[in-house]
Design a protein around this motif. Structure first.
Motif, short mmCIF file in Angstrom:
data_model
loop_
_atom_site.label_atom_id
_atom_site.label_comp_id
_atom_site.label_asym_id
_atom_site.label_seq_id
_atom_site.Cartn_x
_atom_site.Cartn_y
_atom_site.Cartn_z
N ALA A 120 19.14 -1.97 52.88
CA ALA A 120 20.33 -1.23 52.47
C ALA A 120 20.00 0.14 51.88
CB ALA A 120 21.13 -2.06 51.45
N LYS A 121 18.86 0.27 51.18
CA LYS A 121 18.50 1.55 50.56
C LYS A 121 17.79 2.51 51.52
CE LYS A 121 17.90 -0.35 45.89
NZ LYS A 121 16.93 -0.49 44.76
N LEU A 122 17.45 2.04 52.70
CA LEU A 122 16.65 2.86 53.63
C LEU A 122 17.56 3.72 54.50
CD1 LEU A 122 14.60 0.80 52.59
CD2 LEU A 122 13.65 0.65 54.89
N ASN A 123 18.37 4.53 53.84
CA ASN A 123 19.36 5.31 54.60
C ASN A 123 18.77 6.50 55.33
OD1 ASN A 123 18.89 7.01 52.44
ND2 ASN A 123 20.82 6.47 51.39
N LYS A 124 17.43 6.73 55.19
CA LYS A 124 16.77 7.77 55.98
C LYS A 124 16.03 7.19 57.19
CE LYS A 124 16.10 11.08 52.20
NZ LYS A 124 15.12 11.91 51.45
N LEU A 125 16.12 5.88 57.34
CA LEU A 125 15.39 5.22 58.43
C LEU A 125 15.91 5.70 59.79
CD1 LEU A 125 13.13 3.06 58.61
CD2 LEU A 125 14.94 1.39 59.12
N MET A 126 14.97 6.13 60.64
CA MET A 126 15.32 6.64 61.96
C MET A 126 14.97 5.65 63.07
SD MET A 126 13.95 10.56 61.46
CE MET A 126 14.49 11.09 63.07
N LEU A 139 22.34 1.97 57.65
CA LEU A 139 21.34 2.79 58.34
C LEU A 139 22.02 3.86 59.18
CD1 LEU A 139 18.83 -0.03 59.41
CD2 LEU A 139 18.97 1.24 57.26
N GLY A 140 22.66 4.79 58.52
CA GLY A 140 23.44 5.81 59.22
C GLY A 140 22.61 6.83 59.97
N ASN A 141 21.33 6.93 59.65
CA ASN A 141 20.46 7.89 60.34
C ASN A 141 19.66 7.28 61.48
OD1 ASN A 141 20.60 10.66 59.19
ND2 ASN A 141 20.18 9.57 57.27
N LEU A 142 19.94 6.04 61.79
CA LEU A 142 19.15 5.33 62.80
C LEU A 142 19.25 6.02 64.16
CD1 LEU A 142 17.41 2.79 62.49
CD2 LEU A 142 19.27 1.48 63.55
N ARG A 143 18.09 6.33 64.73
CA ARG A 143 18.02 6.95 66.06
C ARG A 143 17.61 5.93 67.13
NH1 ARG A 143 17.11 12.79 65.84
NH2 ARG A 143 17.88 13.47 63.82
N ARG A 144 16.77 4.97 66.75
CA ARG A 144 16.31 3.96 67.71
C ARG A 144 16.34 2.59 67.06
NH1 ARG A 144 10.60 5.01 69.71
NH2 ARG A 144 11.67 6.48 71.09
N LEU A 145 16.89 1.63 67.79
CA LEU A 145 16.90 0.24 67.35
C LEU A 145 16.34 -0.59 68.49
CD1 LEU A 145 17.64 -1.97 65.34
CD2 LEU A 145 19.96 -2.00 66.32
N ASN A 146 15.20 -1.24 68.24
CA ASN A 146 14.54 -2.03 69.27
C ASN A 146 14.45 -3.48 68.81
OD1 ASN A 146 13.04 -3.08 71.35
ND2 ASN A 146 11.46 -1.49 71.29
N LEU A 147 15.29 -4.32 69.42
CA LEU A 147 15.29 -5.76 69.13
C LEU A 147 14.90 -6.57 70.36
CD1 LEU A 147 18.68 -5.87 67.17
CD2 LEU A 147 16.38 -5.57 66.23
N SER A 148 14.28 -5.91 71.34
CA SER A 148 13.96 -6.58 72.60
C SER A 148 13.04 -7.77 72.36
CB SER A 148 13.26 -5.60 73.55
OG SER A 148 14.11 -4.52 73.87
N LYS A 149 13.33 -8.85 73.08
CA LYS A 149 12.50 -10.06 73.08
C LYS A 149 12.31 -10.62 71.68
CE LYS A 149 10.13 -8.62 77.29
NZ LYS A 149 8.86 -8.33 77.97
#
Length: 977
Positions: free
Chosen positions: A600-606, A626-636
């Motif tokens: 929750a506090k990692l609002n700079k996470l990309m 995570l409003g700054n998230l650029r990539r989310l990889n949950l594959s496999k």
């Protein structure tokens, strides 16, 4: 009165004419005392020889003292003296012991002697030179420089041969010679300088060491000195340029070698006449920066590479002396020392001199430890090598480039660094800035990467269409030396470390720590590290069979990049929840990971990467922040629920990779089920890259033609049941960017990459590509029904944008293109790889050969039925077998394990960019279609010695010309087929 006198009186009475009387008197004079005249001639010749000796002594003195050369008049006089001496000697020998009884003989001999006496007297008069008239300071063509034993190395000779070939071509006026510091560029150009002087093809050969900084005046004065032109009193750049231009034009055809150039310049500004075909002038520069070659508008560039292992060993033995061969123990360590020098001649020579005749094993062990520890306390190592390399680092464009370069040293020694991964590290740490989409940020990274490669601080290489860079061991040592102070970084990557002693080196000012690719099993719980400036912590590829303490990250509040991929951790410590500056949390392939604390506090996470961590069943808490998230990889992963509306919160999200996520989408239709996300929400988001699985083909059919696909640069979708019986249904897989399972359908027009795996009912590629116009990469594997890739000229899709093609294990493939092809077919193709296609007899034939102007790499392997790589068809447009065909960009060709291969091409292949040719187990191939003059960039031919010796050659001298490029390989087995 004697008989002669009586005869003269009688004759004078008989002939009254004056001319006859004078002639008779002259002849009678020759009859008197001939030996006296001959002795006089000998005396005069001795005087002449003595004068010549005096003149030669003066000439020697003038040359040794002042470097002055004989005047042409003096040269001619010496030549005349030598000629007369030979003639007199012959005259004496032929008449030795003669009684002169015959009147006519005595008269003739006397005449010759008198002529020679007169000629010798004239030479004596002319030989009275004054001291200052014997020699003069003639304009020198150039200066011979001392050679080096390095010139005997095959790698160096390849570069030398290439440069000489460029110099011999009229069309090449400017040549760039580049390579990392200490690799031997100056040594090679020394030999070039000497050979140019021997050849006498130039009126002037100038060697000028370029100034380190952008000093126009120093460069002009340096060139002026080679012309005996004093420019020191001229303050105006333009006036100096005019003087230089005038002086060089007087000397006409020049060769100018500028050594160690750091900044490009305008020839006109300096005052150098522009080299042209008409004036025959040449400019050769040596530099560490390819960008300097480009700035100097070079016509050809030659890269000087490090020595091969055997060459480096020979050079070290030469420098160290026989002590290496006298002790087996020393020899073993010496070979390790040589390897640590990484083929860099400057380092080898420096180490060799420091250990000259060192028989004590401990000295060698100490040197090896120093090299491995990157301390380099070996005598003159810092001064001669590291300082030399550090200058390249200092000359980088700015601090950002220098920081990016130092980051490369966090990888293990000799590691092949994936350029995409490297640029992403730069991105997450903020070295490239955060403004713009990720593709734009990576473009900035690509520019820096090119700068580092052009500066020869990184070596670029490509394998299977993936780009890598590699850092030379000594350059890495130099970088680690820099990182001991500022910025303070710790790099213990790939050192086989198993314990935690490394933590004792940590300090409060440490900025980056890399412990990747070791065997660390745990981090002690009692360590409370204070690292407020730490930005990157790379711990990937360690077992970590025991977990990390929850408090470990508490004092790393500025941490931006945390990589724990490929580790055995069960959970992520709670202290990670407080890393509010974290940009990248990388947890890929953590096989035991099941719990991640709140984010929750990692609002700079990309970037959040949990891919291939199958025990992860739920998303971490706080994902909605995570409003700054650029990539989310949950594959496999095992994650099954993706909350509705969550993707909509990620307004900056560009990459969504959720393929193979358990039953994430279940039996989802168009609408959401059980509160989960909908396919509409996914496709409606502002993505650049998408990877997901759908089990319902109706969903894809509804959205396949949607405008939402147009915005995607990369996408991968799997449609159909992931578990299918091979006998019931074969999969049609468009993977990598697009995956289909089931019957062929029309793909979106902007499909960039296409993979076909184990597909039925596909006869040729175009069945799936009716609307696709931008396809750049294609991989086809295990598709037994495919007979041809492009069927005929009626096919609408010419694959004109396709750059990479892989054809693997296609049991019935017979040809790439059938019949007449349309213009533009495969015109952008750069790389083609073909393996295990037994029915393919010819790779390319007919008109398609003219379309392949962008082809860079050909790799064909284990195609047991292949007979030709390229073949003209009967009655084709290209004419007879001796016709040459050009592939201007072809760099590499690899042909392996094809016993029936008879020909690469029946004529000559013109490949000006060809660098590497590898041929193995192609016994039927007896001819190379290469002309050494049309392959100026060639660096290596890898083949067995037996096969090489069996070749037949179009010209007898071709083998000798190509022999230096042969790198012998040994085939130990065929298991790698």
């Amino acid at each position: 009165m004697d008989v002669v006198g009586s005869l003269a009186s009688i004759l004078s009475c008989l002939f009254s004419q004056n001319s006859l009387q004078q002639s008779l008197e002259r002849q009678c004079r020759h009859l008197r005392k001939p030996r006296k005249n001959l002795n006089k001639l000998k005396d005069l010749v001795e005087q002449l020889d003595a004068r010549k000796s005096d003149v030669n002594t003066k000439l020697d003195q003038m040359w040794l003292g002042k470097g002055m050369n004989p005047r042409e008049e003096v040269k001619l006089w010496i030549k005349s003296v030598d000629r007369v001496k030979i003639q007199v000697s012959s005259l004496t020998e032929n008449n030795n012991g003669c009684s002169f009884n015959f009147v006519c003989s005595r008269i003739k001999f006397g005449e010759v002697v008198e002529e020679k006496i007169s000629e010798v007297k004239e030479l004596l008069d002319k030989g009275q030179f004054l001291d200052d008239s014997v020699a003069e300071n003639l304009p020198k063509v150039g200066y011979t420089l001392p050679a080096s034993p390095l010139m005997e190395c095959a790698t160096t000779l390849k570069s030398l041969t290439r440069i000489l070939e460029c110099l011999s071509r009229e069309s090449v006026k400017r040549i760039g010679v580049y390579g990392m510091g200490g690799v031997g560029k100056t040594t090679i150009m020394t030999e070039i300088n000497n050979r140019l002087l021997e050849g006498r093809d130039f009126d002037l050969v100038m060697w000028v060491s370029a100034p380190k900084g952008p000093s126009l005046a120093k460069l002009q004065k340096g060139i002026g000195e080679k012309l005996d032109l004093d420019l020191s009193m001229i303050d105006d750049d333009v006036t100096r340029a005019a003087k230089l231009f005038e002086a060089l034009n007087r000397r006409r055809k020049y060769a100018l070698i500028l050594d160690d150039l750091w900044e490009p310049f305008s020839l006109e500004t300096v005052g150098i006449p522009i080299p042209t075909v008409e004036n025959g002038c040449k400019l050769v520069i040596t530099t560490r920066l390819l960008s300097v070659c480009r700035g100097m508008e070079t016509d050809e560039d030659v890269e000087v590479k490090a020595l091969q292992d055997d060459e480096a060993w020979d050079l070290l033995r030469y420098k160290v002396g026989p002590v290496v061969s006298n002790s087996a123990e020393v020899e073993v360590i010496a070979k390790e020392v040589t390897r640590e020098c990484g083929g860099l001649p400057l380092a080898i020579v420096t180490v060799g001199r420091a250990l000259r005749n060192a028989a004590d094993v401990s000295e060698w062990e100490c040197a090896l430890d120093e090299l491995r520890a990157s301390t380099a306390n070996i005598e003159r190592m810092e001064e001669a090598v590291f300082a030399h390399l550090r200058f390249s680092y200092a000359k980088l464009k700015d601090d950002t480039s220098r920081s990016c370069f130092l980051f490369c040293a966090l990888y293990p020694e000799s590691h092949q660094i994936d350029t995409n991964e490297l640029m992403e590290y730069w991105m997450w740490e903020g070295l490239l800035g955060y403004v713009g989409r990720m593709a734009a940020i990576k473009r900035r990274g690509k520019m820096i990467l090119n700068e580092l490669k052009h500066a020869c601080l990184l070596e670029g290489l490509t394998q299977n269409a993936v780009e890598f860079v590699r850092m030379h061991d000594l350059i890495r040592d130099m970088a680690i030396t820099i990182m001991r102070t500022s910025p303070h970084c710790i790099s213990k990557a790939g050192t086989r470390m198993t314990k935690h002693q490394w933590m004792e080196e940590w300090a409060e000012d440490v900025q980056r720590v890399s412990l990747m690719r070791n065997d660390l099993k745990y981090i002690p719980f009692n360590y409370n590290l204070m690292c407020p400036r730490l930005t990157s912590l790379l711990l990937q590829f360690n077992s970590f069979s025991e977990n990390i303490s929850h408090e470990f990250f508490e004092n790393m509040q500025f941490l931006k990049v945390l990589d724990l991929s490929y580790t055995g951790i069960d959970f992520l410590p709670n202290s990670v929840s407080n890393l509010e500056n974290l940009s990248a949390l990388l947890l890929s392939n953590c096989w035991n990971l099941s719990t991640v604390p709140s984010l929750a506090k990692l609002n700079k996470l990309m970037v959040l990467d949990l891919s291939c961590s199958p025990r992860m069943k739920e998303l971490p808490n706080g994902m909605q922040n995570l409003g700054n998230l650029r990539r989310l990889n949950l594959s496999k992963t095992g994650i099954e629920i993706f909350p509705f509306g969550l993707i909509s919160k990620y307004t900056l999200l560009e990459d969504l990779l959720i393929g193979g996520c358990g039953s994430l989408w279940g039996s989802m239709t168009v609408k959401a089920i059980s509160g989960g996300a909908s396919i509409e929400e996914v496709i409606s988001s502002n993505l650049s890259s998408l990877e997901l699985d759908l089990w319902n083909t109706d969903v894809f059919d509804q959205y396949a033609k949607s405008d939402h696909w147009v915005q995607l640069d990369k996408f991968r979708i799997t449609i159909g049941q992931p578990q299918v019986q091979f006998c019931e249904e074969r999969s049609l897989a468009f993977s990598g960017r697009f995956v289909l399972r089931g019957n062929p359908v029309s793909l979106p027009p902007n499909t960039l990459e296409l993979h076909l795996d184990d597909c039925a009912d596909i006869k040729n590629l175009s069945m799936c590509l009716v609307n696709v116009t931008q396809l750049k990469s294609c991989k086809i594997r295990w598709c037994d029904d495919i007979v041809c890739i492009i069927e005929s000229e009626e096919e609408e899709n010419t694959l004109s944008m396709l750059e990479r093609m892989e054809l693997l294990v296609l049991g019935n493939l017979k040809m790439i293109c059938r019949d007449v092809v349309r213009p533009g077919t495969l015109m952008s193709l750069k790389s083609i790889t073909v393996e295990y296609c037994p029915k393919l007899k010819t790779l390319f034939s007919g008109q398609i050969l003219l379309q392949l102007k962008n082809l860079e790499e050909i790799s064909v392997r284990s195609c047991t039925g292949m007979e030709y790589v390229m073949q003209e068809e009967e009655g084709d447009f290209m004419g007879g077998n001796n016709f040459g065909i050009e592939f201007p960009k072809l760099k590499r060709m690899k042909l392996k394990f094809m016993p029936l291969l008879m020909s690469i091409y029946d004529g000559t292949i013109i490949c000006p960019s060809l660098r590497s040719l590898e041929i193995a187990s192609c016994e039927a191939l007896k001819r190379l279609p290469l002309d050494p003059l049309t392959t100026p960039a060639l660096e290596e031919i890898k083949a067995t010695r037996t096969w090489w010796n069996s070749l037949e050659w179009d010209q007898p001298d071709f083998k000798n010309a190509l022999q230096p490029f042969l790198i012998e390989i040994r085939l130990t087995s065929t298991s790698d087929r």
